[in-house]
Design an enzyme around this catalytic site. Structure first.
Site, PDB file in Angstrom:
ATOM      1  N   HIS A  63       0.759  -1.265   0.122  1.00 48.75           N
ATOM      2  CA  HIS A  63       0.159  -0.026  -0.057  1.00 48.75           C
ATOM      3  C   HIS A  63       0.890   1.307   0.021  1.00 48.75           C
ATOM      4  O   HIS A  63       0.351   2.387  -0.492  1.00 48.75           O
ATOM      5  CB  HIS A  63      -1.118   0.031   1.135  1.00 48.75           C
ATOM      6  CG  HIS A  63      -1.957  -0.875   1.258  1.00 48.75           C
ATOM      7  ND1 HIS A  63      -2.769  -1.022   0.080  1.00 48.75           N
ATOM      8  CD2 HIS A  63      -2.364  -1.940   2.062  1.00 48.75           C
ATOM      9  CE1 HIS A  63      -3.789  -2.050   0.255  1.00 48.75           C
ATOM     10  NE2 HIS A  63      -3.390  -2.555   1.679  1.00 48.75           N
ATOM     11  N   ASP A  69      -6.017 -12.000   4.077  1.00 50.84           N
ATOM     12  CA  ASP A  69      -7.145 -11.452   4.453  1.00 50.84           C
ATOM     13  C   ASP A  69      -8.063 -11.561   3.392  1.00 50.84           C
ATOM     14  O   ASP A  69      -9.361 -11.267   3.568  1.00 50.84           O
ATOM     15  CB  ASP A  69      -6.620  -9.933   4.730  1.00 50.84           C
ATOM     16  CG  ASP A  69      -5.904  -9.275   3.723  1.00 50.84           C
ATOM     17  OD1 ASP A  69      -5.511  -9.921   2.629  1.00 50.84           O
ATOM     18  OD2 ASP A  69      -5.637  -8.212   3.695  1.00 50.84           O
TER      19      ASP A  69
HETATM   20 ZN   LIG Z   1      -4.835  -6.465   2.741  1.00 47.83          ZN
END
Ligand SMILES: [Zn+2]
Length: 380
Positions: A184, A318
């Site tokens: 990210h 996730d």
């Molecule tokens: Zn993630």
């Protein structure tokens, strides 16, 4: 499968704001501890522990990792990550054991005319200049852990090029237990638990080692690398890094309309010479495994057509059906199917792969999920 771990990655521990509440960050050291334990208890795997705890953390250009970090991130951002906690402690703004959190963000709409925004002098404000959300608290050990995490990505790249050059068969696959994750953060902003972009570091390191290993000098950018991002969330930072670069194909399967919210759309296909080398495959939250595997087949076909020399996998758990921050309809056995699908795809089996850990937040399931993934990967 060689597994790389560095105990320094366990030092980073912080807090975050989630759903309006300040909590202990879900991205915690236990995530890697349980994976290491599961691998060590499994006769099929051995974990190679790298010890970089004593590494000189001064930001010099002499060390290879520093050089690669400077190719990956802005210098002032790296300096910020390295120094902000210490500066805030010496100004009595936080205690030694507390975390620095961003408060006021660098939003383009706040800047008038063509004036470029500058890092604010106020330390409270500066934390927001270098972050885009409140999941990236900085504690005393954050820099040490983030550098160790990036160091694992670099080491994975080094091992791949080494075995590739010596033509060992079968070509090595390396799993790097990176923590904090990386996909990210951008060149100058932390976000989504990420501080240093490990997959970008891996690509830069592959270019470096490949250049060293080949006798005929060539442009480092001529090396073709595919990045397959299997985390539940879109890897905005990785996409951004290679958006105009036709030598790196970025392919991501991620939750539609989910974090990081402003990227990951299908029409983001790259820019300039990089047009056509970015493939986003968003998928509805809670989509069943069959739909996920259908997207994965599209992803692997695109990678096969690209004919990369190396594959970097951003591996997040996730996507697990119980994960608090993601979820597709994937249970433990689903990871075996996912890995098998990648490896069974025509032309992908023999491509040396660096698998880098990204997200996954149900700690008690991370060990079994990783073992399941490796079973699928290694049995093909
Ligand atoms: Zn993630």
């Amino acid at each position: 499968m060689l597994v790389l771990h560095d105990k320094a990655t366990l030092l980073h521990h912080t807090v975050e704001v989630v759903s309006f509440k300040l909590i202990k960050a879900l991205e915690c050291p236990e995530r890697v501890e349980v994976i290491v334990k599961a691998l060590e208890n499994d006769a099929a795997h051995s974990v190679q522990v790298l010890d970089t705890t004593d590494r000189d953390n001064e930001l010099t250009t002499e060390r290879l990792l520093d050089k690669i970090l400077l190719q990956t991130h802005d210098t002032d951002y790296l300096t910020h990550l390295r120094t902000i906690h210490e500066n805030c402690v010496s100004s009595a703004m936080v205690g030694e054991d507390e975390s620095v959190l961003p408060e006021c963000f660098n939003v383009p709409a706040l800047t008038f005319g063509n004036r470029s925004s500058k890092p604010p002098k106020d330390l409270y404000a500066r934390t927001g200049y270098y972050a885009f959300d409140m999941s990236t608290g900085i504690c005393k050990e954050t820099w040490t852990s983030a550098v160790a995490s990036a160091g694992l990505a670099l080491e994975a790249a080094r091992l791949l090029v080494q075995t590739d050059a010596s033509q060992e068969q079968p070509r090595r696959n390396v799993l790097a237990l990176c923590r904090p994750p990386g996909h990210h953060c951008t060149t100058k902003m932390a976000g989504g638990y990420c501080y240093l972009n490990n997959s970008v570091v891996a690509v830069q390191a592959l270019r470096h080692f490949r250049l060293q290993a080949t006798s005929t000098p060539s442009e480092p950018s001529s090396l073709k690398v595919a990045i397959l991002d299997l985390d539940f969330h879109h890897g905005n930072g990785t996409q951004f890094a290679f958006y105009q670069d036709p030598s790196v194909l970025y392919v991501s399967i991620h939750g539609q309309d989910e974090y990081p919210y402003y990227s990951g759309h299908e029409d983001e296909i790259g820019d300039g010479p990089g047009t056509g080398f970015n493939l986003n495959l968003p998928l509805a939250v809670k989509a069943p495994l069959e739909e996920y595997l259908a997207k994965l087949k599209i992803a692997t076909q695109r990678i096969r057509d690209f004919q990369p020399q190396y594959l970097v996998v951003s591996l997040g758990f996730d996507t697990f059906h119980l994960d608090p921050l993601g979820n597709f309809g994937v249970d433990a056995s689903g990871y075996e199917a996912i890995a098998r699908t990648v490896r069974e795809s025509d032309g992908l089996h023999d491509i040396p792969a660096a698998i880098l850990l990204e997200g996954g937040y149900v700690v008690e399931h991370l060990g079994p999920n990783m073992l399941s993934f490796l079973k699928g990967w290694e049995q093909v």
